[in-house]
Design an enzyme around this catalytic site. Structure first.
Site, short mmCIF file in Angstrom:
data_model
loop_
_atom_site.label_atom_id
_atom_site.label_comp_id
_atom_site.label_asym_id
_atom_site.label_seq_id
_atom_site.Cartn_x
_atom_site.Cartn_y
_atom_site.Cartn_z
N GLY A 171 -13.23 -60.43 96.55
CA GLY A 171 -11.83 -60.03 96.76
C GLY A 171 -11.14 -59.73 95.45
O GLY A 171 -11.77 -59.38 94.44
N GLY A 172 -9.84 -59.95 95.46
CA GLY A 172 -9.03 -59.68 94.27
C GLY A 172 -9.45 -60.52 93.08
O GLY A 172 -9.15 -60.17 91.93
N GLY A 406 -19.55 -28.73 72.54
CA GLY A 406 -18.48 -29.72 72.64
C GLY A 406 -18.99 -31.11 72.33
O GLY A 406 -18.27 -31.95 71.78
N ALA A 407 -20.25 -31.34 72.68
CA ALA A 407 -20.81 -32.68 72.45
C ALA A 407 -20.86 -32.98 70.95
O ALA A 407 -20.67 -34.12 70.53
CB ALA A 407 -22.18 -32.78 73.08
C1 HXC Z 1 -10.71 -72.83 100.78
C2 HXC Z 1 -12.98 -72.65 100.71
C3 HXC Z 1 -12.88 -71.28 100.37
C4 HXC Z 1 -11.58 -70.73 100.23
C5 HXC Z 1 -14.95 -71.80 100.47
N1 HXC Z 1 -14.27 -72.91 100.76
N2 HXC Z 1 -14.11 -70.79 100.24
N3 HXC Z 1 -11.90 -73.39 100.90
N4 HXC Z 1 -10.52 -71.53 100.45
N5 HXC Z 1 -11.40 -69.47 99.90
C6 HXC Z 1 -14.82 -74.21 101.09
C7 HXC Z 1 -15.58 -74.22 102.40
O1 HXC Z 1 -14.72 -74.44 103.48
C8 HXC Z 1 -16.54 -75.37 102.19
O2 HXC Z 1 -15.84 -76.58 102.40
C9 HXC Z 1 -16.85 -75.29 100.71
O3 HXC Z 1 -15.81 -74.53 100.13
C10 HXC Z 1 -18.15 -74.59 100.42
O4 HXC Z 1 -18.20 -73.41 101.15
P1 HXC Z 1 -19.45 -72.98 102.03
O5 HXC Z 1 -19.01 -71.88 102.91
O6 HXC Z 1 -20.03 -74.19 102.69
O7 HXC Z 1 -20.48 -72.48 100.93
P2 HXC Z 1 -21.47 -71.27 100.98
O8 HXC Z 1 -22.24 -71.28 102.27
O9 HXC Z 1 -22.24 -71.34 99.71
O10 HXC Z 1 -20.57 -69.95 101.01
C11 HXC Z 1 -19.74 -69.65 99.88
C12 HXC Z 1 -18.79 -68.50 100.25
C13 HXC Z 1 -18.04 -68.80 101.56
C14 HXC Z 1 -19.61 -67.21 100.39
C15 HXC Z 1 -17.85 -68.31 99.06
O11 HXC Z 1 -17.49 -70.12 101.45
C16 HXC Z 1 -16.94 -67.86 101.83
O12 HXC Z 1 -17.18 -66.74 102.34
N6 HXC Z 1 -15.71 -68.29 101.57
C17 HXC Z 1 -14.52 -67.49 101.84
C18 HXC Z 1 -14.43 -66.36 100.88
C19 HXC Z 1 -13.15 -65.59 101.07
O13 HXC Z 1 -13.00 -64.81 102.01
N7 HXC Z 1 -12.17 -65.89 100.19
C20 HXC Z 1 -10.92 -65.24 100.19
C21 HXC Z 1 -11.13 -63.91 99.50
S1 HXC Z 1 -9.66 -63.00 99.38
P3 HXC Z 1 -16.55 -77.88 103.00
O14 HXC Z 1 -15.44 -78.88 103.07
O15 HXC Z 1 -17.11 -77.49 104.32
O16 HXC Z 1 -17.60 -78.24 102.02
C22 HXC Z 1 -9.11 -63.45 97.92
C23 HXC Z 1 -7.83 -62.78 97.59
C24 HXC Z 1 -7.59 -62.86 96.13
O17 HXC Z 1 -9.64 -64.20 97.21
C25 HXC Z 1 -6.54 -61.87 95.77
C26 HXC Z 1 -6.25 -61.90 94.32
C27 HXC Z 1 -5.33 -60.81 93.95
#
Ligand code: HXC
Length: 510
Positions: A171-172, A406-407
């Site tokens: 993401g961001g 040009g290069a």
């Molecule tokens: C809160 C999160 C989290 C998040 C993971 N966790 N991502 N908690 N916010 N964004 C937590 C999970 O619930 C889990 O908690 C622990 O972290 C580990 O995650 P798992 O899923 O068990 O690990 P894994 O299987 O290795 O997968 C990792 C992952 C997946 C691929 C990163 O967790 C995932 O897809 N997370 C969400 C990613 C996402 O969509 N983020 C938002 C992106 S948008 P527990 O308690 O069960 O251990 C964004 C906007 C930013 O970031 C903009 C900026 C301008």
């Protein structure tokens, strides 16, 4: 309560804080073949130099009963330490704490070290391994990202900023590393994408693995987002240490010099025959770079992307220099969109940080074709000219063989502000190669006439003498003396004084 008890309490709390999300999650991290945030920092920094800030910071979110789940440090390990005895700032996302997700409070920890690095003029290194914005916090987390991007941008060109992607970065969140100077990734262990495979499938119906979409090799070879590919976290962390050894701590310093142990007058007879006399026969320009560099060592940057141009650092007589070289061994060293972007960004990095630039030129021209034209080779190619002209650091150009059209102009020619222009006797400085020129000028002539004109054109233009007569080339040099000639030019320009007119900033073609 006596002091013993107070100290004991403190030590217990301190130790607990170092466990992050706890032993079970640390084990899971290790099982995934990854180090913890603290292990990464320990590996990166000189032994025993890490000083941690904000170890007891916790989040303030109350959504989803989060007030019951506070972990000291809140998923970021941050502070300062040393690399090769020089101060650096560092922060690492701790995946064991809420998946290394970003909260408003841990973003505040990052901004604190970013601000300190900028204030104290030292590099900052970010070790990324995060699930992105902490979902429970909503807009507060997004605010945290914005604050980080702000500091990344303000510090750009003032202190070196280096990112390692050691796990997910989605993401961001990708835009903080993207705003830094160099990105390292670990093969098959790290991923960067603005939208993951599931979203891609839903929106565009493309089926793609996360490795193919945003893995380390993809970003090192196709997108040009990443600059270095390591096979392990250790390799990446050691790579960062090595990169730092070539760089100054900030834009007011020179890069650290090393005592020159390698003879500056060292000659290499192999260079006499490295460049084939037939302009259509390729050779590997990296052999030349290694031949002339101190200890024959070239630290290449982006080795897998746009291989038709080669960039990286060398030491010459103990001092860092940036190399920009056309690579005849790949696409004949032609300039295309990706090569232009790669070279221009590197030239600008060197200029920000007072690193002189050596340009090694053997270029047939810009790549023709609809794909290049329609994707903006004009706009992208213009970046090289802009970057070279804007750069006030010492600029040394050596024409090895082809310097056409040009290069020739854009590859740091005399008139675009190069300080010293050298050429080999084999250099060909002309509007175009002999065959192309004769096909235009003598389109309707018979073969005998064409052959005669070809010979004459080659005698008149396929050499460096016309340019040398006009003073566009300062010196024609013997290939075997390349190292010494380049070092001489670097020494002569070492105290160069030049600044551009004051402006807010230019409007570089992007
Ligand atoms: C809160 C999160 C989290 C998040 C993971 N966790 N991502 N908690 N916010 N964004 C937590 C999970 O619930 C889990 O908690 C622990 O972290 C580990 O995650 P798992 O899923 O068990 O690990 P894994 O299987 O290795 O997968 C990792 C992952 C997946 C691929 C990163 O967790 C995932 O897809 N997370 C969400 C990613 C996402 O969509 N983020 C938002 C992106 S948008 P527990 O308690 O069960 O251990 C964004 C906007 C930013 O970031 C903009 C900026 C301008």
């Amino acid at each position: 309560m006596n002091n013993d008890k107070i100290l004991k309490d403190f030590l217990a709390k301190d130790k607990a804080a170092e466990l992050g999300g706890g032993t079970r999650k640390i084990e899971k991290q290790h099982q995934a073949g990854r180090m913890t945030a603290r292990e990464r920092i320990e590996t990166l920094l000189d032994k025993g130099t890490f000083v941690e800030f904000d170890k007891f910071v916790t989040h303030r979110c109350t959504n989803y009963h989060m007030q019951q789940e506070k972990i000291p440090g809140d998923g970021i390990v941050s502070g300062y330490g040393k690399v090769d005895g020089r101060p650096v700032y560092v922060y690492a996302y701790d995946f064991t704490v809420f998946g290394g997700s970003l909260s408003l409070t841990n973003a505040g920890k990052i901004v604190k070290v970013q601000t300190m690095a900028l204030k104290n003029g030292a590099p900052i290194i970010a070790l990324n391994d995060s699930g992105g914005a902490r979902i429970q916090e909503g807009v507060d987390s997004l605010t945290g990202y914005a604050n980080i991007f702000f500091q990344n941008t303000i510090a750009s060109g003032v202190i070196p900023q280096i990112s390692a992607i050691l796990g997910p970065c989605a993401g961001g969140a990708c835009y903080s590393p993207a705003l830094t100077d160099f990105i390292f990734m670990v093969n098959e262990k790290s991923h960067m994408f603005v939208t993951g495979p599931d979203v891609v499938k839903a929106v565009t119906h493309e089926e793609v693995s996360k490795e193919e979409l945003g893995g380390a090799y993809t970003h090192n070879s196709k997108s040009g987002v990443a600059h270095f590919l390591g096979n392990s976290e250790e390799e990446v962390l050691m790579g960062i240490r090595e990169l730092l050894s070539f760089l100054p701590s900030n834009n007011l310093e020179d890069a650290p010099a090393r005592p020159a142990v390698d003879d500056v007058r060292r000659e290499d007879e192999r260079l006499t025959d490295l460049i084939p006399s037939d302009p259509n026969v390729p050779y590997d320009v990296k052999e030349l770079i290694e031949s002339v560099a101190d200890d024959n060592y070239f630290y290449e940057i982006m080795p897998h992307f746009a291989k038709n141009v080669v960039i990286g650092f060398v030491r010459m007589g103990g001092r860092t220099a940036g190399i920009v070289a056309n690579q005849p061994a790949f696409l004949a060293g032609v300039l295309d969109i990706d090569a232009s972007d790669k070279a221009a960004r590197f030239i600008r990095f060197c200029d920000c940080f007072n690193i002189p630039i050596i340009t090694l030129e053997d270029v047939p021209g810009f790549l023709p074709g609809c794909t290049q034209e329609h994707n903006g080779i004009i706009r992208h190619g213009a970046k090289i000219v802009y970057a070279y002209i804007e750069a006030t650091v010492p600029k040394i150009t050596l024409i090895l063989r082809k310097a056409y059209g040009g290069a020739y102009i854009v590859m740091s020619s005399k008139q675009t502000g190069s300080d010293v222009n050298l050429a080999y006797p084999m250099a060909e400085i002309a509007v175009m190669g002999a065959q192309g020129a004769i096909n235009i000028l003598y389109r309707n002539a018979d073969d005998d006439r064409k052959a005669k004109e070809l010979e004459e054109y080659a005698a008149n233009f396929a050499n460096p003498y016309q340019a040398a007569e006009k003073g566009y080339i300062d010196e024609i040099i013997l290939p075997r003396q390349t190292r010494f000639k380049l070092i001489q030019a670097l020494e002569m320009t070492q105290s160069k004084l030049r600044t551009n007119p004051h402006k807010k900033h230019g409007n570089m073609p992007l």
